[in-house]
Design a protein around this motif. Structure first.
Motif, PDB file in Angstrom:
ATOM      1  N   GLN A   1      31.522 -17.407 -89.928  1.00 30.65           N
ATOM      2  CA  GLN A   1      30.765 -17.853 -91.094  1.00 30.65           C
ATOM      3  C   GLN A   1      29.404 -18.434 -90.711  1.00 30.65           C
ATOM      4  N   ALA A   2      29.027 -18.308 -89.437  1.00 27.14           N
ATOM      5  CA  ALA A   2      27.730 -18.818 -88.987  1.00 27.14           C
ATOM      6  C   ALA A   2      26.599 -17.929 -89.501  1.00 27.14           C
ATOM      7  N   SER A   3      25.444 -18.542 -89.723  1.00 27.01           N
ATOM      8  CA  SER A   3      24.275 -17.776 -90.167  1.00 27.01           C
ATOM      9  C   SER A   3      23.805 -16.847 -89.055  1.00 27.01           C
ATOM     10  N   ARG A   4      23.013 -15.848 -89.423  1.00 25.87           N
ATOM     11  CA  ARG A   4      22.496 -14.915 -88.422  1.00 25.87           C
ATOM     12  C   ARG A   4      21.562 -15.626 -87.439  1.00 25.87           C
ATOM     13  N   ALA A   5      20.809 -16.602 -87.957  1.00 30.55           N
ATOM     14  CA  ALA A   5      19.900 -17.345 -87.074  1.00 30.55           C
ATOM     15  C   ALA A   5      20.686 -18.122 -86.026  1.00 30.55           C
ATOM     16  N   LEU A   6      21.764 -18.765 -86.447  1.00 29.90           N
ATOM     17  CA  LEU A   6      22.597 -19.512 -85.508  1.00 29.90           C
ATOM     18  C   LEU A   6      23.253 -18.567 -84.503  1.00 29.90           C
TER      19      LEU A   6
ATOM     20  N   VAL B   1      31.064 -27.576 -83.227  1.00 32.44           N
ATOM     21  CA  VAL B   1      30.029 -27.153 -84.170  1.00 32.44           C
ATOM     22  C   VAL B   1      30.707 -26.477 -85.352  1.00 32.44           C
ATOM     23  N   ALA B   2      30.554 -27.058 -86.541  1.00 31.79           N
ATOM     24  CA  ALA B   2      31.088 -26.449 -87.764  1.00 31.79           C
ATOM     25  C   ALA B   2      30.107 -25.377 -88.220  1.00 31.79           C
ATOM     26  N   CYS B   3      30.323 -24.173 -87.749  1.00 32.16           N
ATOM     27  CA  CYS B   3      29.336 -23.111 -87.944  1.00 32.16           C
ATOM     28  C   CYS B   3      29.109 -22.776 -89.419  1.00 32.16           C
TER      29      CYS B   3
ATOM     30  N   ALA C   1      35.551 -20.149 -79.394  1.00 30.51           N
ATOM     31  CA  ALA C   1      35.191 -19.921 -80.787  1.00 30.51           C
ATOM     32  C   ALA C   1      36.444 -19.662 -81.613  1.00 30.51           C
ATOM     33  N   THR C   2      36.382 -20.049 -82.892  1.00 31.22           N
ATOM     34  CA  THR C   2      37.467 -19.724 -83.816  1.00 31.22           C
ATOM     35  C   THR C   2      36.895 -18.871 -84.939  1.00 31.22           C
TER      36      THR C   2
END
Length: 433
Positions: A238-243, A200-202, A273-274
């Protein structure tokens, strides 16, 4: 500490000569395995036999030359020395042309035999050592962690242990250090490799697709499809808060919780996770509730500037890889390239080094300019690289567009878009093929 003596497989049907030759070679420091016929020797000599074969030409049932040809099919580099009578010289010469190491005529000088076996044993030891080095290089490349720095050696050594440990991991490092590659190697080395790794490319994942794709109850892009496998959350910081909120619920329950649904779907997932290093990604870039759940083990891949001893091995690997992919000869190392490797800080790390190797293979002078030279702008250098790569691929594919696209590994639409943007005329390239 004494080293293991080189081995000699001696095949001689004359018992007296077999015993005396065994004694001669043993006194010269060789470990001798003596056989009265070719068949038992053939059964005992493996492709990685660490020694030399000395065989009489005239043997019962299976001759020495026939034995030589059979051994050559197993290992063309295995040294075989033939002992011949005067009537067998022509046969021995033919075998020599076919790859035999040497031949001696009876009665042979003992010193000549020892000298021939010594030279052959030295060559065999070098060949086997080169095989080990090649195998180690291939294994290292398969690990995706090329280099000899202590940090990389530690990470490489940890892969087997982490691969089968069902704990979540957080891999931290600068951009281009190979975090996702390490995650994939860990997955591939463990028991979960039989099942899917869902990446998953967050950073680019839109919130609008959360319910309809990633957290859908069915579908190839859903976490459900990766059950019993691994979920790779690339650039989690860098993922959104919702994700992040949905991931927190998933990791905590190890189940898919769908809004409005009465039941949950249990999921057996390992999460890797990275993220950027803690000091560089900002406070709470990863929600604490999520961070504490996935960071059972934290790994750090150091940037290239902290492990400069890995730069040259990595560069050599990428140059060989690029030359093969682009259909180009291996170029000689230039002084400008050496200077660049030694002095550049590599802010883009391994990814930047790989791109530099590609430009080096393609002979783009601006990419290896000496310090006093005026470099091209980055967009111009990228355009020059893309143009050269497309032209090289067309040449390697003999003008076949489909084969060139496959070699470049890009979609057909992307290929034609870049051809048009870069002003490449495909017609002459097709005709040239």
């Amino acid at each position: 500490m004494t080293s293991t003596p080189p081995r000699v497989a001696l095949i001689e049907d004359d018992e007296d000569l077999r015993v005396s030759t065994t004694q001669l070679l043993a006194l010269a420091g060789f470990a001798v395995d003596a056989y009265p016929a070719a068949a038992p020797a053939l059964a005992a000599i493996t492709p990685d036999f660490a020694g030399v074969v000395v065989t009489d030409v005239r043997l019962p049932l299976l001759s020495g030359t026939e034995l030589f040809h059979l051994l050559r099919t197993r290992d063309p580099t295995l040294p075989v020395i033939l002992i011949t009578g005067h009537g067998d010289v022509a046969m021995a010469v033919d075998s020599l042309k076919a790859g035999a190491w040497d031949f001696l005529t009876k009665p042979f000088d003992p010193d000549v035999l020892v000298a021939a076996v010594t030279r052959a044993a030295t060559a065999r030891a070098l060949e086997l050592e080169n095989r080990k080095l090649r195998a180690a290089a291939l294994a290292e490349a398969d690990d995706g962690l090329i280099g000899q720095s202590p940090a990389i050696e530690r990470l490489r050594a940890m892969i087997p242990t982490l691969a089968d440990a069902d704990i979540d991991l957080l891999i931290e490092g600068e951009t281009g250090t190979g975090k996702a590659l390490l995650a994939r190697r860990i997955h591939a080395a463990g028991k979960r490799r039989r099942h899917r790794l869902l990446g998953v490319a967050c950073a680019a994942y839109p919130d609008a697709l959360l319910d309809g794709d990633l957290f859908a109850r069915v579908g190839s892009g859903s976490v459900v499809a990766a059950s019993r496998g691994t979920l790779l959350l690339d650039d989690l910081d860098q993922a959104s808060r919702a994700l992040q909120a949905r991931l927190t619920a998933l990791v905590e329950a190890r189940a898919l919780v769908t809004p409005g649904a009465r039941d949950t779907i249990p999921i057996d997932l390992r999460v890797i996770a990275t993220a950027a290093e803690e000091g560089a990604r900002g406070e709470d870039a990863i929600a604490p509730a999520l961070l504490y759940r996935i960071a059972a083990v934290r790994l750090r891949i150091p940037p290239l500037r902290e492990r400069r001893e890995d730069i040259v091995p990595l560069f050599a690997h990428f140059v060989g890889e690029s030359a093969a992919r682009l259909g180009q000869p291996l170029p000689a190392m230039s002084g400008a390239a050496q200077h660049h490797l030694a002095t550049h800080d590599w802010p883009g790390n391994v990814r930047e080094l790989a791109h530099f190797a590609e430009r080096f293979v393609l002979g783009l002078d601006a990419a290896v300019a000496a310090p006093d030279d005026r470099p091209q702008s980055l967009p111009a250098r990228l355009d020059a690289f893309e143009r050269a790569a497309i032209i090289a691929a067309m040449g390697a594919a003999n003008g076949e567009v489909g084969a060139a696209i496959e070699q470049l590994g890009i979609p057909r639409k992307t290929f034609y878009y870049r051809v048009k943007r870069l002003g490449i005329a495909l017609g002459p390239l097709k005709r040239a093929g």
